[in-house]
Design an enzyme around this catalytic site. Structure first.
Site, PDB file in Angstrom:
ATOM      1  N   ASP A  13       6.175 -16.783   6.773  1.00 49.72           N
ATOM      2  CA  ASP A  13       5.941 -15.746   5.757  1.00 49.72           C
ATOM      3  C   ASP A  13       5.252 -16.275   4.501  1.00 49.72           C
ATOM      4  O   ASP A  13       5.488 -15.786   3.393  1.00 49.72           O
ATOM      5  CB  ASP A  13       7.261 -15.044   5.380  1.00 49.72           C
ATOM      6  CG  ASP A  13       7.956 -14.463   6.597  1.00 49.72           C
ATOM      7  OD1 ASP A  13       7.237 -14.021   7.510  1.00 49.72           O
ATOM      8  OD2 ASP A  13       9.198 -14.458   6.624  1.00 49.72           O
ATOM      9  N   LYS A  16       0.096 -16.160   5.800  1.00 52.70           N
ATOM     10  CA  LYS A  16      -0.921 -16.584   6.782  1.00 52.70           C
ATOM     11  C   LYS A  16      -1.831 -15.426   7.168  1.00 52.70           C
ATOM     12  O   LYS A  16      -3.032 -15.589   7.328  1.00 52.70           O
ATOM     13  CB  LYS A  16      -0.248 -17.134   8.054  1.00 52.70           C
ATOM     14  CG  LYS A  16       0.618 -18.346   7.785  1.00 52.70           C
ATOM     15  CD  LYS A  16       1.374 -18.774   9.023  1.00 52.70           C
ATOM     16  CE  LYS A  16       2.448 -17.804   9.465  1.00 52.70           C
ATOM     17  NZ  LYS A  16       3.585 -17.652   8.575  1.00 52.70           N
ATOM     18  N   GLY A  40       5.336 -11.685  11.774  1.00 51.79           N
ATOM     19  CA  GLY A  40       4.977 -10.464  11.042  1.00 51.79           C
ATOM     20  C   GLY A  40       3.959 -10.874  10.000  1.00 51.79           C
ATOM     21  O   GLY A  40       4.301 -11.546   9.032  1.00 51.79           O
ATOM     22  N   HIS A  41       2.703 -10.537  10.236  1.00 51.72           N
ATOM     23  CA  HIS A  41       1.626 -10.967   9.347  1.00 51.72           C
ATOM     24  C   HIS A  41       1.051  -9.751   8.628  1.00 51.72           C
ATOM     25  O   HIS A  41       0.556  -8.826   9.272  1.00 51.72           O
ATOM     26  CB  HIS A  41       0.538 -11.688  10.153  1.00 51.72           C
ATOM     27  CG  HIS A  41       1.024 -12.968  10.789  1.00 51.72           C
ATOM     28  ND1 HIS A  41       0.239 -13.746  11.582  1.00 51.72           N
ATOM     29  CD2 HIS A  41       2.222 -13.594  10.708  1.00 51.72           C
ATOM     30  CE1 HIS A  41       0.937 -14.801  11.975  1.00 51.72           C
ATOM     31  NE2 HIS A  41       2.145 -14.729  11.466  1.00 51.72           N
ATOM     32  N   GLN A 208       4.807 -18.377  12.309  1.00 53.53           N
ATOM     33  CA  GLN A 208       5.946 -19.134  11.765  1.00 53.53           C
ATOM     34  C   GLN A 208       5.431 -20.211  10.794  1.00 53.53           C
ATOM     35  O   GLN A 208       4.386 -20.024  10.204  1.00 53.53           O
ATOM     36  CB  GLN A 208       6.788 -19.752  12.889  1.00 53.53           C
ATOM     37  CG  GLN A 208       7.565 -18.741  13.730  1.00 53.53           C
ATOM     38  CD  GLN A 208       6.745 -18.049  14.807  1.00 53.53           C
ATOM     39  OE1 GLN A 208       6.104 -18.691  15.608  1.00 53.53           O
ATOM     40  NE2 GLN A 208       6.770 -16.730  14.841  1.00 53.53           N
TER      41      GLN A 208
HETATM   42  P1  GDP Z   1       2.850 -14.324   7.036  1.00 51.75           P
HETATM   43  O1  GDP Z   1       3.913 -14.128   8.064  1.00 51.75           O
HETATM   44  O2  GDP Z   1       2.666 -15.766   6.696  1.00 51.75           O
HETATM   45  O3  GDP Z   1       1.552 -13.660   7.381  1.00 51.75           O
HETATM   46  O4  GDP Z   1       3.393 -13.628   5.714  1.00 51.75           O
HETATM   47  P2  GDP Z   1       4.077 -12.173   5.605  1.00 51.75           P
HETATM   48  O5  GDP Z   1       3.032 -11.151   5.719  1.00 51.75           O
HETATM   49  O6  GDP Z   1       5.250 -12.082   6.493  1.00 51.75           O
HETATM   50  O7  GDP Z   1       4.676 -12.270   4.145  1.00 51.75           O
HETATM   51  C1  GDP Z   1       3.859 -12.463   3.039  1.00 51.75           C
HETATM   52  C2  GDP Z   1       4.046 -11.267   2.094  1.00 51.75           C
HETATM   53  O8  GDP Z   1       3.469 -11.574   0.854  1.00 51.75           O
HETATM   54  C3  GDP Z   1       3.376  -9.998   2.564  1.00 51.75           C
HETATM   55  O9  GDP Z   1       4.119  -8.904   2.119  1.00 51.75           O
HETATM   56  C4  GDP Z   1       2.016 -10.055   1.866  1.00 51.75           C
HETATM   57  O10 GDP Z   1       1.437  -8.770   1.677  1.00 51.75           O
HETATM   58  C5  GDP Z   1       2.411 -10.659   0.554  1.00 51.75           C
HETATM   59  N1  GDP Z   1       1.408 -11.478  -0.121  1.00 51.75           N
HETATM   60  C6  GDP Z   1       0.507 -12.344   0.410  1.00 51.75           C
HETATM   61  N2  GDP Z   1      -0.133 -13.003  -0.588  1.00 51.75           N
HETATM   62  C7  GDP Z   1       0.375 -12.532  -1.741  1.00 51.75           C
HETATM   63  C8  GDP Z   1       0.151 -12.845  -3.116  1.00 51.75           C
HETATM   64  O11 GDP Z   1      -0.644 -13.710  -3.470  1.00 51.75           O
HETATM   65  N3  GDP Z   1       0.898 -12.166  -4.036  1.00 51.75           N
HETATM   66  C9  GDP Z   1       1.811 -11.225  -3.681  1.00 51.75           C
HETATM   67  N4  GDP Z   1       2.493 -10.626  -4.657  1.00 51.75           N
HETATM   68  N5  GDP Z   1       2.047 -10.907  -2.407  1.00 51.75           N
HETATM   69  C10 GDP Z   1       1.346 -11.566  -1.461  1.00 51.75           C
HETATM   70  P1  IMO Z   2       5.735 -15.382  10.593  1.00 51.15           P
HETATM   71  O1  IMO Z   2       4.628 -15.694  11.581  1.00 51.15           O
HETATM   72  C1  IMO Z   2       9.754 -16.281   9.225  1.00 51.15           C
HETATM   73  C2  IMO Z   2      12.645 -17.508  12.266  1.00 51.15           C
HETATM   74  C3  IMO Z   2      13.816 -16.574  12.516  1.00 51.15           C
HETATM   75  C4  IMO Z   2      14.885 -17.590  12.902  1.00 51.15           C
HETATM   76  C5  IMO Z   2      14.091 -18.619  13.706  1.00 51.15           C
HETATM   77  C6  IMO Z   2      14.148 -18.395  15.220  1.00 51.15           C
HETATM   78  O2  IMO Z   2       5.749 -13.990  10.108  1.00 51.15           O
HETATM   79  O3  IMO Z   2       5.740 -16.409   9.509  1.00 51.15           O
HETATM   80  P2  IMO Z   2      12.982 -16.627  16.841  1.00 51.15           P
HETATM   81  O4  IMO Z   2      13.098 -15.133  16.892  1.00 51.15           O
HETATM   82  O5  IMO Z   2      11.606 -17.138  16.666  1.00 51.15           O
HETATM   83  O6  IMO Z   2      13.687 -17.298  18.000  1.00 51.15           O
HETATM   84  O7  IMO Z   2      13.836 -17.041  15.524  1.00 51.15           O
HETATM   85  O8  IMO Z   2      12.745 -18.503  13.271  1.00 51.15           O
HETATM   86  N1  IMO Z   2      11.314 -16.887  12.393  1.00 51.15           N
HETATM   87  C7  IMO Z   2      10.540 -16.589  11.355  1.00 51.15           C
HETATM   88  N2  IMO Z   2      10.760 -16.663  10.024  1.00 51.15           N
HETATM   89  N3  IMO Z   2       8.558 -15.863   9.667  1.00 51.15           N
HETATM   90  C8  IMO Z   2       8.296 -15.813  10.984  1.00 51.15           C
HETATM   91  O9  IMO Z   2       7.072 -15.541  11.482  1.00 51.15           O
HETATM   92  C9  IMO Z   2       9.327 -16.131  11.906  1.00 51.15           C
HETATM   93  N4  IMO Z   2       9.416 -16.157  13.244  1.00 51.15           N
HETATM   94  C10 IMO Z   2      10.633 -16.624  13.538  1.00 51.15           C
HETATM   95  O10 IMO Z   2      14.143 -15.858  11.359  1.00 51.15           O
HETATM   96  O11 IMO Z   2      15.348 -18.234  11.744  1.00 51.15           O
HETATM   97 MG    MG Z   3       5.672 -13.023   8.327  1.00 53.24          MG
END
Ligand code: GDP
Ligand code: IMO
Ligand code: MG
Length: 412
Positions: A13, A16, A40-41, A208
Site C-alpha cells: 500500500d 504502487k 489493491g492498487h 505487496q
Molecule cells: P498500492 O497497493 O501500493 O497501490 O497502494 P494503495 O492504493 O493500496 O494505497 C495507497 C493509497 O494512497 C491510495 O488510497 C492512493 O490513492 C493514495 N495515495 C497515493 N499517493 C498519494 C499521495 O501522494 N498522497 C495522498 N494523500 N494519497 C496518496
Molecule cells: P498491495 O499490492 C498490504 C498482507 C495481508 C497479510 C499478509 C498475507 O495493495 O500493496 P495474503 O492474503 O497475501 O495471504 O495475506 O499480507 N497483504 C497486503 N498488505 N497490501 C497488499 O497488497 C497486501 N497483500 C497482502 O494483510 O498481512
Molecule cells: Mg494496496
C-alpha cells in the site's frame, strides 16, 4: 525510460498503483508478476478513482499492453468482475502458466486463519501457492483447455471438505463459463515478452511490499509470493538482464495491514490522525491500516534484498501539519544496536525503535509542482531519506491524483 520494476519497499500500500499509472505513458507494456487479488492498487486521474486488484495498473491506458504473468494466482470470478467494470478499451494477456484460485482455496485460507492468525486478506492466496508448489494446482492453460470439465470436477471432488453446501455440478458449470470468459486473453506470455523486449519498454508492477516477501519478509507474517525485483525473471519467463532497475515506492511514513511485528508503530491520537488524513483503510479489505514512522532499517533492507535504484516518496502531504516527524534509523535488540531485520520473528518482536527527529512543515503542499517549491522542512525530510538510504529520490507524490506528482530527477 529503461525496463524497470515498480515495487513497494515496506508492507504494501505504498502507492504502487499511482506510480505505475504515472509511469505507464512512458512504457509500452505493464506486467503484474506475482500475487493475486490480495493486492489493491488505487489509481486516480480526471476526477475518477479506480481500485485494481488483479489487473495491471496500465489497464486504464488503451495504448498499453498489459500482462498478467506466470507468477500470478488468478481468481477467475474476481477477474470477470474487474474486467467487466472497465469502461475503456484495453489490451490484456494472461499467462497460460499462472495458477487458478478456486473456491476451496479461499475456504482453506479462512480456516487456516482461525489458528495461524496472520491477518490474510482471505483471498485464497496462500493455499493456491501451496497447491502450486505441491504440484497439484490448476494452471490457466488447463483451466481453459479441452479437458477442463474433467480437471475441475476432480479438483472439486478432492476438496469437497472445503465446499460444504455447494453443488459440485453447478460449481463446475459456473467455472466452465468463467474459463470461457478468460480463454481469449490466454497466451504464452514469456514468448510474448521475449518478442517485445527488443522493441518495447516494459514496466513490472509489484504487488505487496518487500517486507511481505515469502523469502525475505517478516516471516511468517508475509504473503506467499515474492514481490522483489529478483523474482521477476522466474515469474515472467524473461531473463534478468532485461531489467535495468527498480523504483522503490516508499510511503513517507509506514503502514501495515494484518499482524506481525512493526517496530515503528504509533498508537493513539497521532496514529488516528495520520490514518484519517492518509485514508489508511485497506483497498481490498477495508481494514484500518496500522500506522508508524518511516523506518530506514526497513528501506535499507529492501534495498539490499531486492535492489532499489531510486525512490518514489508518496503521501508526503499526509505529514503536513505535524510539529515533528520521526524516522526510525536503528533498532535496539537486547541492549545492542542493530541496523538490519533479524530473521526470527521472536527477535523482531523485541526490537525497539531508535529514532531521529526532524521539524515538520505547515504549508499545504498538495498543489506543489517542483521540488524547489516545497517548504524547506519538507525538502530536508526528503534529503534526510536520501542520506539515510543512499538511494536517490526521483519522484515525490503530494496527493493521490496523477497530476499531484513531482519529478525530482529522471527515473532511470
Ligand atoms: P498500492 O497497493 O501500493 O497501490 O497502494 P494503495 O492504493 O493500496 O494505497 C495507497 C493509497 O494512497 C491510495 O488510497 C492512493 O490513492 C493514495 N495515495 C497515493 N499517493 C498519494 C499521495 O501522494 N498522497 C495522498 N494523500 N494519497 C496518496
Ligand atoms: P498491495 O499490492 C498490504 C498482507 C495481508 C497479510 C499478509 C498475507 O495493495 O500493496 P495474503 O492474503 O497475501 O495471504 O495475506 O499480507 N497483504 C497486503 N498488505 N497490501 C497488499 O497488497 C497486501 N497483500 C497482502 O494483510 O498481512
Ligand atoms: Mg494496496
Amino acid at each position: 525510460m529503461e525496463n524497470i520494476a515498480v515495487l513497494g519497499t515496506q508492507w504494501g500500500d505504498e502507492g504502487k498503483g499511482k506510480i505505475t499509472d504515472y509511469l505507464t505513458s512512458r512504457a509500452d507494456v505493464v506486467v503484474r508478476y506475482q500475487g493475486g487479488n490480495n493486492a489493491g492498487h488505487t489509481v486516480k486521474f480526471d476526477g475518477k478513482k479506480y481500485a485494481l486488484h488483479l489487473l495491471p495498473s496500465g489497464i486504464l491506458n488503451p495504448k498499453t499492453i498489459n500482462v498478467m504473468a506466470n507468477g500470478m494466482v488468478i481468481n477467475p470470478e474476481a477477474f470477470y468482475d474487474e474486467l467487466s467494470k472497465l469502461e475503456n478499451s484495453f489490451n490484456l494477456y494472461i499467462s497460460d502458466r499462472a495458477h487458478i484460485v478456486l473456491p476451496y482455496h479461499i475456504e482453506k485460507d479462512k480456516r487456516n486463519e482461525t489458528k495461524d492468525n496472520i491477518g490474510t486478506t482471505h483471498k485464497g492466496i496462500g493455499p493456491t501457492y501451496e497447491d502450486k508448489y505441491g504440484r497439484r494446482g490448476v494452471r490457466v492453460a488447463d483451466f481453459v483447455g479441452p479437458h477442463n470439465k474433467e480437471i475441475l470436477t476432480k479438483k472439486f471432488e478432492e476438496n469437497k471438505a472445503y465446499l460444504s453446501n455447494v453443488d459440485i455440478n453447478e460449481l463446475v458449470s459456473k467455472y466452465l463459463e468463467l474459463a470461457n470468459f478468460m480463454k481469449s486473453y490466454v497466451k504464452d506470455t514469456s514468448y510474448l515478452l521475449n518478442e517485445m523486449v527488443h522493441t518495447k519498454k516494459i514496466l513490472f508492477e509489484g504487488a505487496q511490499g518487500v517486507l511481505l516477501c515469502i523469502d525475505h519478509g517478516t516471516f511468517p507474517y508475509v504473503t506467499s509470493s515474492s514481490p522483489t525485483a529478483a523474482s521477476i525473471p522466474i515469474n515472467t519467463g524473461l531473463a534478468p538482464w532485461f531489467i535495468k532497475g527498480a523504483i522503490g515506492v516508499t510511503k513517507a511514513y509506514s503502514t501495515r495491514v494484518g499482524n506481525g511485528p512493526f517496530p515503528s508503530e504509533l498508537f493513539g491520537e497521532l496514529a488516528d490522525k495520520i490514518r484519517i488524513i492518509g485514508n489508511e483503510f485497506g483497498t481490498t479489505t477495508g481494514r484500518p491500516r496500522r500506522i508508524g514512522w518511516l523506518d530506514t532499517v526497513v528501506i535499507n533492507y529492501s534495498k539490499r534484498v531486492s535492489g532499489i535504484s531510486t525512490l518514489a516518496i508518496t503521501l508526503l502531504d499526509v505529514l503536513t501539519g505535524l510539529d515533528e516527524i520521526k524516522i526510525v534509523t536503528k533498532y535496539l535488540l537486547d541492549g545492542k544496536e542493530i541496523d538490519s531485520i533479524p530473521a526470527s520473528v521472536k527477535d523482531f518482536e523485541r526490537c525497539e525503535p531508535m529514532t531521529i527527529s526532524l521539524p515538520g512543515w505547515k504549508e499545504d503542499i498538495t498543489q506543489v509542482k517542483s521540488f524547489d517549491e516545497l517548504p524547506t522542512n519538507a525538502k530536508n525530510y526528503i534529503k534526510k531519506i536520501e542520506e539515510l538510504t543512499g538511494i536517490p529520490v526521483s519522484i515525490v507524490s503530494v496527493g493521490p491524483d496523477r497530476i499531484q506528482t513531482i519529478e525530482v530527477k529522471p527515473v532511470l
